[in-house]
Design a protein around this motif. Structure first.
Motif, mmCIF file in Angstrom:
data_model
loop_
_atom_site.group_PDB
_atom_site.id
_atom_site.type_symbol
_atom_site.label_atom_id
_atom_site.label_comp_id
_atom_site.label_asym_id
_atom_site.label_seq_id
_atom_site.Cartn_x
_atom_site.Cartn_y
_atom_site.Cartn_z
ATOM 1 N N SER A 24 0.832 -1.211 0.000
ATOM 2 C CA SER A 24 0.000 0.000 0.000
ATOM 3 C C SER A 24 0.862 1.254 0.000
ATOM 4 C CB SER A 24 -0.922 -0.008 1.222
ATOM 5 O OG SER A 24 -1.789 -1.115 1.194
ATOM 6 N N ILE A 25 1.900 1.222 0.810
ATOM 7 C CA ILE A 25 2.784 2.389 0.871
ATOM 8 C C ILE A 25 3.527 2.568 -0.442
ATOM 9 C CG2 ILE A 25 4.832 3.321 2.007
ATOM 10 C CD1 ILE A 25 3.832 2.094 4.602
ATOM 11 N N ALA A 26 3.946 1.427 -1.061
ATOM 12 C CA ALA A 26 4.648 1.509 -2.346
ATOM 13 C C ALA A 26 3.744 2.120 -3.417
ATOM 14 C CB ALA A 26 5.127 0.123 -2.767
ATOM 15 N N LEU A 30 4.305 5.561 -5.408
ATOM 16 C CA LEU A 30 4.327 5.584 -6.872
ATOM 17 C C LEU A 30 3.317 6.590 -7.404
ATOM 18 C CD1 LEU A 30 5.379 4.349 -9.516
ATOM 19 C CD2 LEU A 30 3.608 2.590 -9.322
ATOM 20 N N LEU A 31 2.126 6.559 -6.824
ATOM 21 C CA LEU A 31 1.092 7.509 -7.249
ATOM 22 C C LEU A 31 1.536 8.939 -6.967
ATOM 23 C CD1 LEU A 31 -1.790 7.989 -8.316
ATOM 24 C CD2 LEU A 31 -2.604 7.725 -5.963
ATOM 25 N N ASP A 32 2.096 9.137 -5.783
ATOM 26 C CA ASP A 32 2.570 10.468 -5.413
ATOM 27 C C ASP A 32 3.655 10.954 -6.363
ATOM 28 O OD1 ASP A 32 1.387 11.974 -3.516
ATOM 29 O OD2 ASP A 32 2.911 11.677 -1.971
ATOM 30 N N ALA A 33 4.590 10.052 -6.696
ATOM 31 C CA ALA A 33 5.693 10.434 -7.579
ATOM 32 C C ALA A 33 5.187 10.762 -8.977
ATOM 33 C CB ALA A 33 6.730 9.309 -7.627
ATOM 34 N N SER A 34 4.214 9.965 -9.461
ATOM 35 C CA SER A 34 3.676 10.214 -10.810
ATOM 36 C C SER A 34 2.996 11.579 -10.880
ATOM 37 C CB SER A 34 2.684 9.102 -11.173
ATOM 38 O OG SER A 34 3.317 7.839 -11.146
ATOM 39 N N VAL A 35 2.139 11.836 -9.886
ATOM 40 C CA VAL A 35 1.458 13.137 -9.869
ATOM 41 C C VAL A 35 2.463 14.272 -9.752
ATOM 42 C CG1 VAL A 35 -0.167 14.575 -8.577
ATOM 43 C CG2 VAL A 35 -0.661 12.154 -8.938
ATOM 44 N N SER A 208 -7.448 12.144 -4.733
ATOM 45 C CA SER A 208 -8.546 11.215 -4.427
ATOM 46 C C SER A 208 -8.018 9.799 -4.280
ATOM 47 C CB SER A 208 -9.605 11.274 -5.526
ATOM 48 O OG SER A 208 -10.141 12.583 -5.640
ATOM 49 N N LEU A 209 -7.136 9.403 -5.220
ATOM 50 C CA LEU A 209 -6.558 8.060 -5.129
ATOM 51 C C LEU A 209 -5.697 7.916 -3.876
ATOM 52 C CD1 LEU A 209 -5.572 7.447 -8.872
ATOM 53 C CD2 LEU A 209 -7.489 6.451 -7.617
ATOM 54 N N ALA A 210 -4.971 8.994 -3.511
ATOM 55 C CA ALA A 210 -4.135 8.939 -2.311
ATOM 56 C C ALA A 210 -4.992 8.783 -1.061
ATOM 57 C CB ALA A 210 -3.284 10.210 -2.215
ATOM 58 N N ASN A 213 -6.207 5.258 -0.950
ATOM 59 C CA ASN A 213 -5.103 4.391 -0.514
ATOM 60 C C ASN A 213 -4.846 4.538 0.982
ATOM 61 O OD1 ASN A 213 -3.069 2.490 -1.100
ATOM 62 N ND2 ASN A 213 -1.527 4.119 -1.019
ATOM 63 N N PHE A 214 -4.945 5.787 1.466
ATOM 64 C CA PHE A 214 -4.730 6.032 2.896
ATOM 65 C C PHE A 214 -5.806 5.353 3.739
ATOM 66 C CE2 PHE A 214 -5.647 8.691 6.623
ATOM 67 C CZ PHE A 214 -4.434 8.582 7.290
ATOM 68 N N LEU A 215 -7.054 5.439 3.268
ATOM 69 C CA LEU A 215 -8.134 4.780 3.996
ATOM 70 C C LEU A 215 -7.933 3.274 4.035
ATOM 71 C CD1 LEU A 215 -11.216 6.817 2.680
ATOM 72 C CD2 LEU A 215 -10.148 6.948 4.942
#
Length: 723
Positions: A24-26, A30-35, A208-210, A213-215
């Protein structure tokens, strides 16, 4: 191999336990880095578009400037300076407009608004391309007309026709060019706005995706933490109960001396502070103890973290085993406490299942009550010893002399009190108080020493130390005498105790004297035990013993003249000062006397004789080394009170006069018998007060003699009856 297998299996177990959270953290990263990367990319594009918008706006300004400049050139043909300025501005504006227009069309490098170099990408959107093509069509004939005019000016040929053409082109093409540049600016703004909208959409989707993922991570952990929280909460309650129950201040510190999160409730009461967690023990100690003690404690704790050092071997090195601290209070004052810090190592297993020193457990005990009790016991013991010392002194002192000492003491204390109360309006007047009190206390000390009342002699010597410090202080004020006042009050209290003891003992002191001192003694013939002067022999012997000398006192005539009480007291004070001076400065040590082929026992002659009906003569002579004129001269040099050249010319007679100066002494060290420079000054004051005379004679290595002539003040009938 077994160790390796154990490590690998443990890693596999841990990975399986936390695999879901790791994935989940990975994904989150990855999502954070892409954005973030897309955000950077679009942000740079928007920044480039902003540069294009600014330069498109500049094109409109340049078009306006060229038209204006052509009109100015047409109007300033008769003004060479104005014509040249307008011509230069036209060339610059034409060049910038043409360069920027080409860059918008095909891409290239141009100068920005701040004269920096910027790169423009070619405009590709439809509205922008149409605006550029229209502008290029309008600009080309306009540009040719300006260049033709410029060539004529540079070649110094007639330019009226070319200027008129250029002005006509400006009137014809300026407004259409402005319109085309407005369209270009609008198209570029639309492109930037579309990119910003796209960026906002992507950011919204990413956030929204983050959140989703956090939830997911939260839900994954809640299930695991819910069970472990029960175990942790139970352990926390037990730990809290322990920390709230113990009577000591307990806390842990790490290698960096940082206090741990947990501490006992008692610690707040012991140290009187809040919020210990995360603070440095070094800083905490520096606020309550000296910086030196805090630094020493830091070094000691560092040794505890050294596994090579045995804990038991360094236990006695603890610098905070008993320490006095000053804790700041809310009212601005300080609370003094006595604390005891103890330190013990705390161990923890590392990944290799080996015990290491992880923390140091600090225990703080408030032992203020214990220390106060010990001090009270010590004070009580000292008080009892002083009482015994005073009682012993009383048993060895003649009751008449003791009563006289008590009366003289109270008179002395009254005089000192009067000096302290006397208002002093100048700095010198405040300083003169110390000098006057010095004389009184020195005389009191001499009389106490002559009666072997060592307690009072020591108390007076301490007061002299206090007065010496006051005399050395530059900015002396009346408040500085408060400490001396306390000492004086204590001395008065002890004197009152002696007075009460004397009344209770009655004649017991006389009986004790006769029991301890047989009738046969070493005193010279003619001295009597009850004549009020015999204590001078003991006085001389005590001083001689303290200074490692052997002295014999031969006294005569002291009881032959019936003097008034005040006159007799002043005479005794003179004798005491001169005898002390003779023993300390005159008589040599037995070794020195033996080397000088003298008897090892020095001799002091004290004689009082009536030389007329109104005058008497006191002679004090010792067979010592005489006055050391070179020592007096050297002391005069060091004092800095007189010019060196003047001192070099002084005769021995002039040097001799220095021994009566205030604070002048040739003694190397200050002790109970010498070094203050007060005794001889006191003698001179007595002589001057009674309008007497004093003469001094000395022979090096042989003797020193003081001869004092004083008026006779006979005792009144009342004093004779009392005697």
């Amino acid at each position: 191999m077994s160790g390796t297998t154990h490590t690998e299996s443990r890693w596999q177990f841990d990975y399986g336990k936390y695999r879901g959270i790791i994935i989940s953290i990975a994904l989150f990263l990855l999502l954070d880095a892409s954005v973030l990367l897309f955000n950077f990319y679009v942000s740079f594009e928007i920044a480039d578009d902003a540069v294009g918008v600014n330069l498109a706006g500049r094109q409109r300004m340049l078009s306006q400037r060229m038209a204006k400049t052509l009109f100015v050139l047409d109007a300033s043909r008769d003004d060479p300076q104005g014509f040249k300025t307008a011509f230069d501005e036209l060339q610059l504006s034409k060049h910038l407009f043409d360069e920027t227009l080409a860059a918008f069309n095909t891409g290239g490098v141009v100068r920005g608004a701040g004269k920096e170099v910027v790169t423009l990408e070619p405009v590709t959107n439809r509205l922008g391309r149409d605006s550029l093509l229209n502008t290029l069509a309008l600009w080309q004939p306009y540009k040719n007309a300006i260049e033709n005019f410029s060539n004529d000016v540079e070649q110094n040929t007639a330019f009226d026709g070319s200027l008129a053409t250029a002005v006509a082109m400006a009137r014809l093409h300026n407004l259409p060019i402005l319109t085309s540049m407005n369209d270009l600016t609008l198209s570029l703004e639309q492109v930037a706005a579309s990119k910003a909208t796209r960026l906002r959409i992507i950011q919204t989707v990413g956030i929204s995706l983050a959140i989703i993922n956090f939830l997911f991570i939260m839900l994954h952990f809640v299930r695991q933490l819910r069970d472990s929280d029960k175990v942790i909460e139970k352990a926390r309650r037990e730990t809290t109960e322990i920390l709230e129950t113990v009577n000591e201040g307990l806390f842990l510190i790490d290698k960096d001396l940082i206090i741990g999160e947990q501490h006992s409730a008692r610690l707040l009461e012991v140290l009187g502070q809040q919020g210990f967690a995360g603070k440095s023990l070094q800083v905490l100690l520096e606020n309550i103890v000296s910086a030196k003690d805090a630094e020493t404690a830091r070094g000691f704790i560092e040794l505890l973290f050294d596994a090579n050092v045995k804990e038991k071997l360094i236990g006695d090195l603890n610098p905070l085993n008993l320490v006095e601290v000053n804790i700041a209070q809310d009212n601005g004052g300080f609370l003094t406490k006595h604390l005891q810090f103890s330190f013990a190592r705390a161990y923890q297993k590392n990944d290799d299942d080996v015990q290491i020193i992880s923390h140091v457990l600090v225990t703080v005990l408030d032992i203020t009550a214990q220390v106060k009790l010990e001090r009270a016991l010590n004070e009580s013991r000292k008080h009892n010893e002083s009482q015994l010392e005073m009682l012993t002194g009383l048993l060895h002192t003649h009751p008449g002399l003791l009563r006289e000492f008590i009366a003289n003491s109270f008179n002395c204390f009254n005089r000192v009190n009067n000096i302290l109360r006397q208002p002093a309006k100048t700095t010198q007047a405040v300083r003169d108080k110390a000098t006057s009190i010095f004389r009184e206390i020195h005389n009191f000390k001499g009389e106490a020493a002559s009666l072997k009342l060592e307690f009072f002699e020591n108390a007076a010597h301490k007061m002299e130390d206090t007065l010496a410090l006051l005399c050395e202080k530059r900015d002396l004020s009346g408040n500085d005498y408060l400490g001396l006042t306390v000492q004086l009050e204590n001395l008065i209290s002890y004197t009152q105790q002696i007075e009460h003891l004397t009344e209770k003992l009655g004649q017991f002191a006389v009986v004790s004297n006769h029991i301890q001192r047989p009738a046969t003694n070493h005193y010279s013939a003619g001295s009597r035990r009850s004549d009020g002067w015999d204590h001078l022999h003991d006085f001389v012997q005590n001083i001689a013993l303290r200074n490692g000398k052997q002295v014999k006192l031969v006294a005569s005539g002291l009881s032959e003249i019936n003097l008034a009480t005040a006159a007799q007291q002043q005479l005794k004070e003179i004798c005491i000062q001169l005898l002390r001076n003779a023993v300390v400065h005159g008589i040599e040590s037995p070794r020195d006397r033996e080397l000088s082929e003298k008897p090892i026992t020095g001799r002091i002659d004290l004689r009082l004789a009536k030389i007329s009906d109104t005058e008497m003569e006191l002679t004090v002579m010792d067979d010592g080394q005489g006055l050391d004129y070179e020592a007096i001269r050297t002391k005069a040099f060091k004092s800095g009170k007189w010019p060196e050249a003047e001192i070099e010319t002084w005769t021995n007679k002039q040097l001799l006069g220095l021994i009566f100066h205030e604070g002048f002494s040739t003694a190397k060290d200050i002790n109970k018998d010498a070094g203050r420079g007060v005794g001889m000054e006191a003698v001179m004051n007595h002589v001057l007060t009674q309008r007497g005379k004093i003469s001094v004679s000395s022979r090096t290595g042989r003797h020193c003699r003081f001869v004092i002539t004083l008026p006779i003040a006979h005792a009144t009938s009342g004093e004779e009856i009392a005697a």
